[in-house]
Design a protein around this motif. Structure first.
Motif, PDB file in Angstrom:
ATOM      1  N   LYS A   9     -13.711   5.132  47.891  1.00 21.36           N
ATOM      2  CA  LYS A   9     -14.135   5.060  46.496  1.00 21.36           C
ATOM      3  C   LYS A   9     -13.027   5.600  45.600  1.00 21.36           C
ATOM      4  O   LYS A   9     -12.459   6.650  45.875  1.00 21.36           O
ATOM      5  CB  LYS A   9     -15.415   5.865  46.280  1.00 21.36           C
ATOM      6  N   PHE A  10     -12.743   4.869  44.546  1.00 22.62           N
ATOM      7  CA  PHE A  10     -11.716   5.245  43.591  1.00 22.62           C
ATOM      8  C   PHE A  10     -12.303   5.254  42.195  1.00 22.62           C
ATOM      9  O   PHE A  10     -13.244   4.534  41.901  1.00 22.62           O
ATOM     10  CB  PHE A  10     -10.535   4.263  43.632  1.00 22.62           C
ATOM     11  N   GLY A  11     -11.712   6.075  41.333  1.00 28.45           N
ATOM     12  CA  GLY A  11     -12.079   6.107  39.927  1.00 28.45           C
ATOM     13  C   GLY A  11     -10.860   5.751  39.102  1.00 28.45           C
ATOM     14  O   GLY A  11      -9.738   6.120  39.453  1.00 28.45           O
ATOM     15  N   LEU A  12     -11.067   5.031  38.016  1.00 24.05           N
ATOM     16  CA  LEU A  12      -9.969   4.627  37.158  1.00 24.05           C
ATOM     17  C   LEU A  12     -10.312   4.976  35.720  1.00 24.05           C
ATOM     18  O   LEU A  12     -11.324   4.531  35.194  1.00 24.05           O
ATOM     19  CB  LEU A  12      -9.715   3.120  37.282  1.00 24.05           C
ATOM     20  N   ALA A  13      -9.477   5.813  35.098  1.00 25.58           N
ATOM     21  CA  ALA A  13      -9.636   6.171  33.692  1.00 25.58           C
ATOM     22  C   ALA A  13      -8.470   5.558  32.925  1.00 25.58           C
ATOM     23  O   ALA A  13      -7.317   5.667  33.347  1.00 25.58           O
ATOM     24  CB  ALA A  13      -9.625   7.689  33.521  1.00 25.58           C
ATOM     25  N   LEU A  14      -8.770   4.910  31.817  1.00 26.12           N
ATOM     26  CA  LEU A  14      -7.740   4.264  31.018  1.00 26.12           C
ATOM     27  C   LEU A  14      -7.625   4.862  29.626  1.00 26.12           C
ATOM     28  O   LEU A  14      -6.584   4.760  29.001  1.00 26.12           O
ATOM     29  CB  LEU A  14      -8.008   2.757  30.915  1.00 26.12           C
ATOM     30  N   LEU A  15      -8.671   5.469  29.132  1.00 23.88           N
ATOM     31  CA  LEU A  15      -8.625   6.086  27.810  1.00 23.88           C
ATOM     32  C   LEU A  15      -7.930   7.436  27.915  1.00 23.88           C
ATOM     33  O   LEU A  15      -8.244   8.254  28.771  1.00 23.88           O
ATOM     34  CB  LEU A  15     -10.032   6.256  27.240  1.00 23.88           C
ATOM     35  N   GLY A  16      -6.959   7.675  27.047  1.00 23.94           N
ATOM     36  CA  GLY A  16      -6.207   8.919  27.098  1.00 23.94           C
ATOM     37  C   GLY A  16      -5.110   8.899  28.134  1.00 23.94           C
ATOM     38  O   GLY A  16      -4.521   9.921  28.446  1.00 23.94           O
ATOM     39  N   GLY A  17      -4.834   7.743  28.693  1.00 22.10           N
ATOM     40  CA  GLY A  17      -3.788   7.608  29.705  1.00 22.10           C
ATOM     41  C   GLY A  17      -4.356   7.091  31.011  1.00 22.10           C
ATOM     42  O   GLY A  17      -5.541   7.240  31.300  1.00 22.10           O
ATOM     43  N   PRO A  23     -10.341   9.595  47.112  1.00 27.26           N
ATOM     44  CA  PRO A  23     -11.029  10.630  47.880  1.00 27.26           C
ATOM     45  C   PRO A  23     -10.235  11.928  48.009  1.00 27.26           C
ATOM     46  O   PRO A  23     -10.810  12.995  48.171  1.00 27.26           O
ATOM     47  CB  PRO A  23     -11.229   9.991  49.257  1.00 27.26           C
ATOM     48  N   GLU A  24      -8.915  11.837  47.920  1.00 27.64           N
ATOM     49  CA  GLU A  24      -8.071  13.025  48.071  1.00 27.64           C
ATOM     50  C   GLU A  24      -7.461  13.494  46.756  1.00 27.64           C
ATOM     51  O   GLU A  24      -6.526  14.284  46.755  1.00 27.64           O
ATOM     52  CB  GLU A  24      -6.970  12.732  49.097  1.00 27.64           C
ATOM     53  N   GLY A  25      -7.973  13.009  45.634  1.00 30.65           N
ATOM     54  CA  GLY A  25      -7.472  13.441  44.335  1.00 30.65           C
ATOM     55  C   GLY A  25      -6.731  12.344  43.593  1.00 30.65           C
ATOM     56  O   GLY A  25      -6.938  11.163  43.840  1.00 30.65           O
ATOM     57  N   VAL A  26      -5.838  12.761  42.706  1.00 27.51           N
ATOM     58  CA  VAL A  26      -5.089  11.821  41.873  1.00 27.51           C
ATOM     59  C   VAL A  26      -4.136  10.995  42.738  1.00 27.51           C
ATOM     60  O   VAL A  26      -3.469  11.526  43.622  1.00 27.51           O
ATOM     61  CB  VAL A  26      -4.308  12.566  40.772  1.00 27.51           C
ATOM     62  N   VAL A  27      -4.096   9.693  42.471  1.00 25.62           N
ATOM     63  CA  VAL A  27      -3.230   8.768  43.203  1.00 25.62           C
ATOM     64  C   VAL A  27      -2.065   8.383  42.300  1.00 25.62           C
ATOM     65  O   VAL A  27      -2.274   7.911  41.187  1.00 25.62           O
ATOM     66  CB  VAL A  27      -4.010   7.500  43.615  1.00 25.62           C
ATOM     67  N   ASP A  28      -0.851   8.592  42.778  1.00 28.94           N
ATOM     68  CA  ASP A  28       0.344   8.205  42.037  1.00 28.94           C
ATOM     69  C   ASP A  28       0.782   6.832  42.530  1.00 28.94           C
ATOM     70  O   ASP A  28       1.157   6.676  43.686  1.00 28.94           O
ATOM     71  CB  ASP A  28       1.458   9.230  42.266  1.00 28.94           C
ATOM     72  N   LEU A  29       0.723   5.843  41.642  1.00 32.91           N
ATOM     73  CA  LEU A  29       1.115   4.488  42.036  1.00 32.91           C
ATOM     74  C   LEU A  29       2.619   4.277  42.012  1.00 32.91           C
ATOM     75  O   LEU A  29       3.103   3.234  42.432  1.00 32.91           O
ATOM     76  CB  LEU A  29       0.437   3.455  41.131  1.00 32.91           C
ATOM     77  N   ALA A  30       3.359   5.243  41.509  1.00 34.33           N
ATOM     78  CA  ALA A  30       4.831   5.197  41.515  1.00 34.33           C
ATOM     79  C   ALA A  30       5.369   3.925  40.871  1.00 34.33           C
ATOM     80  O   ALA A  30       6.221   3.257  41.418  1.00 34.33           O
ATOM     81  CB  ALA A  30       5.357   5.346  42.942  1.00 34.33           C
ATOM     82  N   GLY A  31       4.831   3.586  39.737  1.00 32.64           N
ATOM     83  CA  GLY A  31       5.362   2.434  39.016  1.00 32.64           C
ATOM     84  C   GLY A  31       4.440   1.994  37.904  1.00 32.64           C
ATOM     85  O   GLY A  31       3.242   1.836  38.113  1.00 32.64           O
ATOM     86  N   GLY A  32       5.008   1.815  36.741  1.00 30.12           N
ATOM     87  CA  GLY A  32       4.219   1.386  35.594  1.00 30.12           C
ATOM     88  C   GLY A  32       3.651  -0.006  35.752  1.00 30.12           C
ATOM     89  O   GLY A  32       2.554  -0.298  35.266  1.00 30.12           O
ATOM     90  N   LYS A  33       4.362  -0.874  36.444  1.00 28.33           N
ATOM     91  CA  LYS A  33       3.868  -2.240  36.629  1.00 28.33           C
ATOM     92  C   LYS A  33       2.629  -2.251  37.523  1.00 28.33           C
ATOM     93  O   LYS A  33       1.699  -2.998  37.271  1.00 28.33           O
ATOM     94  CB  LYS A  33       4.953  -3.134  37.220  1.00 28.33           C
ATOM     95  N   LEU A  34       2.623  -1.414  38.555  1.00 28.43           N
ATOM     96  CA  LEU A  34       1.439  -1.340  39.422  1.00 28.43           C
ATOM     97  C   LEU A  34       0.233  -0.841  38.636  1.00 28.43           C
ATOM     98  O   LEU A  34      -0.863  -1.387  38.749  1.00 28.43           O
ATOM     99  CB  LEU A  34       1.686  -0.408  40.608  1.00 28.43           C
ATOM    100  N   ALA A  35       0.447   0.195  37.847  1.00 28.22           N
ATOM    101  CA  ALA A  35      -0.637   0.730  37.022  1.00 28.22           C
ATOM    102  C   ALA A  35      -1.099  -0.317  36.017  1.00 28.22           C
ATOM    103  O   ALA A  35      -2.308  -0.505  35.815  1.00 28.22           O
ATOM    104  CB  ALA A  35      -0.177   2.001  36.304  1.00 28.22           C
ATOM    105  N   GLY A  36      -0.155  -1.014  35.408  1.00 28.05           N
ATOM    106  CA  GLY A  36      -0.504  -2.049  34.443  1.00 28.05           C
ATOM    107  C   GLY A  36      -1.285  -3.181  35.079  1.00 28.05           C
ATOM    108  O   GLY A  36      -2.266  -3.682  34.512  1.00 28.05           O
ATOM    109  N   LEU A  37      -0.871  -3.601  36.257  1.00 25.81           N
ATOM    110  CA  LEU A  37      -1.575  -4.665  36.971  1.00 25.81           C
ATOM    111  C   LEU A  37      -2.994  -4.244  37.315  1.00 25.81           C
ATOM    112  O   LEU A  37      -3.948  -4.983  37.067  1.00 25.81           O
ATOM    113  CB  LEU A  37      -0.799  -5.042  38.244  1.00 25.81           C
ATOM    114  N   LEU A  38      -3.151  -3.040  37.856  1.00 25.32           N
ATOM    115  CA  LEU A  38      -4.482  -2.554  38.214  1.00 25.32           C
ATOM    116  C   LEU A  38      -5.365  -2.411  36.974  1.00 25.32           C
ATOM    117  O   LEU A  38      -6.523  -2.829  36.977  1.00 25.32           O
ATOM    118  CB  LEU A  38      -4.391  -1.223  38.953  1.00 25.32           C
TER     119      LEU A  38
END
Length: 95
Positions: A9-17, A23-38
């Protein structure tokens, strides 16, 4: 489900960043394009998005073949992070 194993299970917040938590905390996608795509796919759910549109949106400055390759690689990386069942797709669309 792939292989009968439920996705984490994952949570995604977009407001405020952008903030992706798993399950193990904050996930770093290591790339703005990946974050943008998701973020884009999450906002457009449940409507399938064309691969052509996504590759142009995120990699429009590249040649078409390179943009499509970049999209394939980004989708594969997101599936590794989120689980195989998190993203669906066919030859033309992703959701």
């Amino acid at each position: 489900m792939t292989g009968g194993v439920p996705s984490a299970k994952f949570g995604l917040a977009l407001l405020g960043g952008f903030k992706l938590t798993g399950p193990e905390g904050v996930v770093d996608l290591a790339g703005g394009k990946l974050a943008g795509l998701l973020a884009y796919l999450a906002c457009m759910t449940p409507r399938p998005q064309s691969r052509e549109k996504l590759s142009t949106l995120l990699w429009g400055s590249h040649f078409d073949a390179q943009a499509k390759q970049n999209l394939r690689q980004a989708l594969a990386r997101l599936r590794r992070v989120l689980g195989q069942d998190a993203l669906r797709g066919d030859g033309e669309t992703v959701w």
